[in-house]
Motif scaffolding. Structure first.
Motif, short mmCIF file in Angstrom:
data_model
loop_
_atom_site.label_atom_id
_atom_site.label_comp_id
_atom_site.label_asym_id
_atom_site.label_seq_id
_atom_site.Cartn_x
_atom_site.Cartn_y
_atom_site.Cartn_z
N PHE A 266 14.41 7.46 -26.67
CA PHE A 266 14.43 8.34 -27.84
C PHE A 266 15.45 7.83 -28.87
O PHE A 266 15.13 7.66 -30.06
CB PHE A 266 14.78 9.76 -27.38
N THR A 267 16.66 7.54 -28.42
CA THR A 267 17.71 7.11 -29.36
C THR A 267 17.46 5.69 -29.88
O THR A 267 17.73 5.40 -31.04
CB THR A 267 19.09 7.19 -28.69
N LYS A 268 16.95 4.81 -29.02
CA LYS A 268 16.72 3.43 -29.46
C LYS A 268 15.60 3.34 -30.48
O LYS A 268 15.65 2.50 -31.40
CB LYS A 268 16.44 2.55 -28.25
N MET A 269 14.60 4.22 -30.37
CA MET A 269 13.56 4.25 -31.40
C MET A 269 14.14 4.71 -32.73
O MET A 269 13.78 4.21 -33.80
CB MET A 269 12.40 5.16 -30.97
N ILE A 270 15.06 5.67 -32.66
CA ILE A 270 15.71 6.16 -33.89
C ILE A 270 16.57 5.04 -34.50
O ILE A 270 16.54 4.80 -35.71
CB ILE A 270 16.56 7.40 -33.58
N LEU A 271 17.34 4.34 -33.64
CA LEU A 271 18.22 3.29 -34.14
C LEU A 271 17.43 2.12 -34.72
O LEU A 271 17.93 1.39 -35.59
CB LEU A 271 19.13 2.79 -33.01
N ALA A 272 16.19 1.93 -34.24
CA ALA A 272 15.36 0.83 -34.75
C ALA A 272 14.76 1.14 -36.11
O ALA A 272 14.26 0.23 -36.79
CB ALA A 272 14.25 0.52 -33.75
N SER A 273 14.82 2.42 -36.51
CA SER A 273 14.24 2.79 -37.80
C SER A 273 15.08 2.24 -38.95
O SER A 273 16.31 2.30 -38.91
CB SER A 273 14.15 4.32 -37.91
N ASP A 298 27.67 6.54 -22.52
CA ASP A 298 26.49 6.07 -23.26
C ASP A 298 26.01 7.14 -24.24
O ASP A 298 25.61 6.82 -25.37
CB ASP A 298 25.36 5.71 -22.29
N TRP A 299 26.01 8.41 -23.82
CA TRP A 299 25.53 9.50 -24.68
C TRP A 299 26.37 9.57 -25.95
O TRP A 299 25.83 9.60 -27.06
CB TRP A 299 25.59 10.82 -23.91
N GLN A 304 27.07 8.53 -31.73
CA GLN A 304 27.89 8.02 -32.83
C GLN A 304 27.17 6.89 -33.58
O GLN A 304 27.28 6.77 -34.80
CB GLN A 304 29.23 7.55 -32.28
N ASP A 305 26.42 6.05 -32.83
CA ASP A 305 25.63 5.00 -33.48
C ASP A 305 24.58 5.59 -34.41
O ASP A 305 24.34 5.10 -35.52
CB ASP A 305 24.95 4.12 -32.43
N ILE A 306 23.94 6.67 -33.95
CA ILE A 306 22.91 7.33 -34.76
C ILE A 306 23.52 7.82 -36.07
O ILE A 306 22.97 7.64 -37.16
CB ILE A 306 22.28 8.49 -33.97
N LEU A 307 24.69 8.44 -35.99
CA LEU A 307 25.33 8.97 -37.19
C LEU A 307 25.82 7.84 -38.09
O LEU A 307 25.76 7.94 -39.32
CB LEU A 307 26.50 9.89 -36.81
N SER A 308 26.29 6.74 -37.49
CA SER A 308 26.79 5.62 -38.30
C SER A 308 25.67 4.94 -39.09
O SER A 308 25.93 4.29 -40.10
CB SER A 308 27.49 4.60 -37.40
N CYS A 366 9.04 10.24 -32.92
CA CYS A 366 8.94 10.49 -31.49
C CYS A 366 9.60 11.82 -31.15
O CYS A 366 10.27 12.44 -31.99
CB CYS A 366 9.60 9.35 -30.69
N SER A 367 9.45 12.25 -29.91
CA SER A 367 10.04 13.51 -29.46
C SER A 367 10.37 13.41 -27.98
O SER A 367 9.82 12.58 -27.25
CB SER A 367 9.10 14.69 -29.71
N MET A 368 11.28 14.27 -27.55
CA MET A 368 11.70 14.30 -26.15
C MET A 368 12.02 15.74 -25.78
O MET A 368 12.54 16.51 -26.61
CB MET A 368 12.93 13.42 -25.96
#
Length: 600
Positions: A266-273, A298-299, A304-308, A366-368
Motif C-alpha cells: 500500500f505505502t510503496k504504491m503511494i511512494l511510487a506515485s 518500518d511503519w 514519514q516518507d509519505i509525508l516528505s 489502491c486500498s487496504m
C-alpha cells in the motif's frame, strides 16, 4: 443579606479564592462564580449550600479569622462552625429558592446488597456518593449539564453502547482512585479498596455494573458494508467478468505478517506515485500493529516518507477508552500531526466495539483494509486491492463517516505564535486543574530575572530584540508565578549530559520567541538556573521539577492543563504546534505525562 453577598463576605473573611472554595466544597469553580455573580441560586437547604458550608469550615484554619467569622454570622457559643454556616446561609434573608418537590434521599449507609433498578438510579447513586455536580461530570464527558440532569432522573436514556456511559465510568474510576471508595459502594459493586485504586479495572467493573441494568445492543463496525461496492444488477456473463477482475486486483492474506506485507504494498504504491495524493484512513485501534516491535520502525519510516513526498493524509479516529491503546496511538500519531500534513478527525458518534479495524485508500490508486477481534490479532484477515473502483468506494465510506466527525486538533504555524502564546496563557491562568509540562529544554519562566538579563546582554547584540525578549520574559514570569498561587505545576525535562554542560552545548529555550537564533548557557549560567529551580521547589510546595533520562519525543514540548487543554509544540524548523479539541484526549495526555513523574 442576600446569598451572593453572604458568599462574598465568607470568601473575604476566610481570605480565600473562588477556586479554592470550590475545590474544598467539591463543586465546580464555575458554579461558585455563578453564585457570586447572582446569576443563579442553589435551593434552600440543598446539597450545594451544605457543601459550601463544609468546604468553608475546612478552610477556616486561622483562629483570628474564625473568631471574626463566627461573630459576623452570629454563631452560638457551643455551635460548630459548619452548623452555624449552614444555618446562616439558609436563613430567610438569603432569599434562596425553595425546593419544589423535596424528596429525602435514602442514605447509602445501611442499603441492602442488591442491584439498583436501572441506569438512572445507579448514576444518581454514584453522583450522590461522591458529591459530584452535574456541571463537573458534564464537562468531563463533553455534554451539556442538562443532559446529565436528565440521565439522573430517567428522563433520557443512556444506551449501553453510548460512549457517554463509558466516559462516565472512566470519570468515577478516576475519582475512586484519587478519593478512595466508600465501604458500602465497594460492597455494591463488589470491588475491594485495592482493586478500586486500579483505574482501568475500576472502569471495567463500573461498566459491567451498569450493564446489569439493561441489555447490550448490536454495534455497527467501521468496515460494515465495505464489500457493497459490487454491482447488484449485473448479467450472468458480467458477474463472471467482474469476479475474474476482482481476483486480479484484490489479494487476501491472513495473520499479522499478512497485514504487514499489504501495508508495504500500500505505502510503496503511494511512494511510487509522481503526483501528491490524498490518502483517506478510517482507524479503530490498530496500535497493536503500528507499535509492534517488528513493525514499529518500518511503519513510522514509511509514514514519514509519505509525508516528505508531499502526500496528505486525512484520518478519522474512532477514539478508544482503553488507556494503553490511547497512549500507543498518541506516541505514534503526535509526531505526524505536528507535520501539518495530517488532518485528524474523531467520530462524534463513535462505535467502541471489540474490533480493531482499519480502512485506507489512496484515491484513484489502491486500498487496504483489515479487521480482527481485539486480542486475536494473529487471526486477522487483510485485503489489498489495486482496483480504482474499490479505492473510490473506501473513499465514499470515508466521506460518509466524515459527516459524523469533527476536527481533532487546532493547528498553529509560525505566523500564529502570538495566538498560541495567548491561548496557552489564558488556559494556564484559569483556576483549577494541575499543569504538567514536558519540555526538551529548561523553561525561561523558571529562570531568575537577573540571570535572564545577564544571558540576553551577553548573547544578543540588537537592543530592540533584547528589549523584546525581556518584555516577553517578564510576561511569562508573571504568569508562571501567578499560576503557582492557584494550581500545582510539574515540569519534566531530559537530563543534560555533563559533557554538554561543561562545553557550553546546553541550549536555552528560544524557538517561537522574538529571538530566533539559538542561545546557549555557559556552565556557570546553567548551574545557577538549576539552583534557582531547586530553590523554587523548596519555596513553593506546589511546584515540582523532574529530570528524566528517557523522554518519548525529541524537539516536541507538551503543556497539559488538567481537564482544560493540551498543547503540543514542535521546536525545530518548520515550527508547528497544535491543541486537542476533544476533552477525552486532554485527559489521556494528562494521564500519559503522569507516567513520567515518579510517585511520591
Amino acid at each position: 443579606m442576600l446569598f451572593h453577598e453572604k458568599l462574598s463576605l465568607l470568601k473575604e473573611a476566610l481570605g480565600t479564592t473562588s477556586s479554592a472554595l470550590a475545590r474544598s466544597s467539591g463543586l465546580d469553580a464555575s458554579c461558585i462564580c455563578r453564585y457570586l455573580g447572582a446569576k443563579t441560586q442553589p435551593p434552600r437547604y440543598g446539597k450545594a449550600v451544605a457543601s459550601i458550608a463544609a468546604g468553608a469550615a475546612k478552610l477556616a484554619v486561622d483562629d483570628k479569622r474564625v473568631r471574626e467569622l463566627r461573630k459576623k454570622i452570629g454563631a452560638y457559643k457551643e455551635e460548630m462552625l459548619q452548623e452555624a454556616l449552614v444555618r446562616w446561609l439558609n436563613a430567610a434573608d438569603s432569599s434562596l429558592k425553595e425546593r419544589k418537590h423535596p424528596e429525602p434521599r435514602k442514605p447509602l449507609r445501611g442499603m441492602k446488597k442488591k442491584l439498583i433498578a436501572d441506569t438512572a438510579q445507579r448514576l444518581d447513586l454514584l453522583m450522590e456518593t461522591f458529591k459530584t455536580s452535574n456541571a463537573a461530570l458534564a464537562r468531563y464527558v463533553n455534554v451539556d449539564g442538562s443532559s446529565i440532569s436528565r440521565y439522573r432522573r430517567g428522563r433520557r436514556g443512556v444506551g449501553l453502547e453510548d460512549p457517554v456511559l463509558r466516559d462516565i465510568c472512566r470519570y468515577f474510576a478516576f475519582v475512586c482512585r484519587s478519593q478512595g471508595i466508600p465501604k458500602e459502594l465497594s460492597a455494591e459493586i463488589n470491588v475491594s479498596p485495592d482493586e478500586a485504586a486500579n483505574e482501568e479495572y475500576m472502569t471495567a467493573k463500573l461498566f459491567a455494573w451498569f450493564r446489569e441494568a439493561g441489555s447490550a445492543e448490536h454495534t455497527r463496525h467501521l468496515l460494515q458494508g465495505i464489500d457493497a461496492a459490487e454491482a447488484q444488477d449485473l448479467s450472468f456473463r458480467a458477474k463472471i467478468e467482474k469476479t475474474e477482475s476482482t481476483r486480479l486486483t484484490e489479494e487476501i492474506s491472513y495473520g499479522a505478517d499478512g497485514v504487514y506485507s499489504f501495508f508495504l504494498k500500500f505505502t510503496k504504491m503511494i511512494l511510487a506515485s509522481k503526483e501528491p495524493l490524498s490518502i483517506h484512513i478510517c482507524a479503530s485501534d490498530f496500535s497493536w500493529f503500528a507499535c509492534a516491535p517488528r513493525f514499529r520502525d518500518d511503519w513510522r519510516t514509511l509514514m514519514q516518507d509519505i509525508l516528505s513526498r508531499g502526500h496528505r493524509i486525512k484520518i478519522i479516529h474512532n477514539l478508544s477508552l482503553d488507556a494503553d491503546e490511547m497512549f500507543s496511538a498518541a506516541e505514534s500519531w503526535i509526531p505526524l500531526y505536528i507535520s501539518g500534513q495530517v488532518e485528524p478527525y474523531y467520530l462524534t458518534c463513535p462505535n467502541r466495539s471489540l474490533f480493531c479495524e482499519y480502512a485506507g485508500a489512496a484515491e484513484g490508486l489502491c486500498s487496504m483494509r483489515f479487521s480482527c477481534f481485539k486480542g486475536k490479532e494473529d487471526e486477522v484477515t487483510a485485503f489489498f486491492s489495486r482496483s480504482r473502483d474499490k479505492a473510490a468506494f473506501v473513499k465514499s465510506q470515508f466521506d460518509d463517516l466524515l459527516t459524523l466527525a469533527k476536527p481533532l486538533v487546532k493547528i498553529y504555524k509560525r505566523e500564529n505564535a502570538t495566538e498560541l502564546r495567548r491561548d496557552i496563557e489564558n488556559n494556564r491562568a484559569s483556576a483549577g486543574g494541575d499543569i504538567i509540562k514536558l519540555m526538551h529544554r529548561l523553561s525561561l519562566e523558571s529562570m531568575p530575572e537577573h540571570l535572564a538579563k545577564q544571558i540576553f546582554e551577553r548573547a544578543i547584540t540588537d537592543k530592540a530584540t533584547k528589549d523584546e525578549m525581556m518584555k516577553y520574559y517578564h510576561a511569562r514570569r508573571r504568569a508562571f508565578l501567578s499560576s503557582l498561587s492557584e494550581v500545582s505545576v510539574t515540569e519534566i525535562y531530559p537530563e543534560y549530559s555533563p559533557e554538554d554542560i561543561a562545553e557550553g552545548r546546553a541550549a536555552i529555550y528560544t524557538p517561537w520567541l522574538p529571538c530566533r537564533r539559538e542561545l546557549f548557557y555557559t556552565p556557570e549560567e546553567f548551574a545557577e538556573h538549576i539552583k534557582a529551580i531547586e530553590r523554587l521547589t523548596q519555596e513553593r510546595a506546589n511546584y515540582r521539577c523532574v529530570m528524566r533520562p528517557d523522554l518519548p519525543f525529541k524537539n516536541i514540548d507538551i503543556v497539559s492543563k488538567e481537564g482544560e487543554a493540551t498543547y503540543v509544540v514542535k521546536n525545530d524548523e518548520p515550527l508547528a504546534a497544535f491543541s486537542f479539541l476533544h476533552s477525552y484526549m486532554n485527559y489521556v495526555i494528562d494521564r500519559y505525562l503522569r507516567r513520567y513523574i515518579p510517585s511520591a
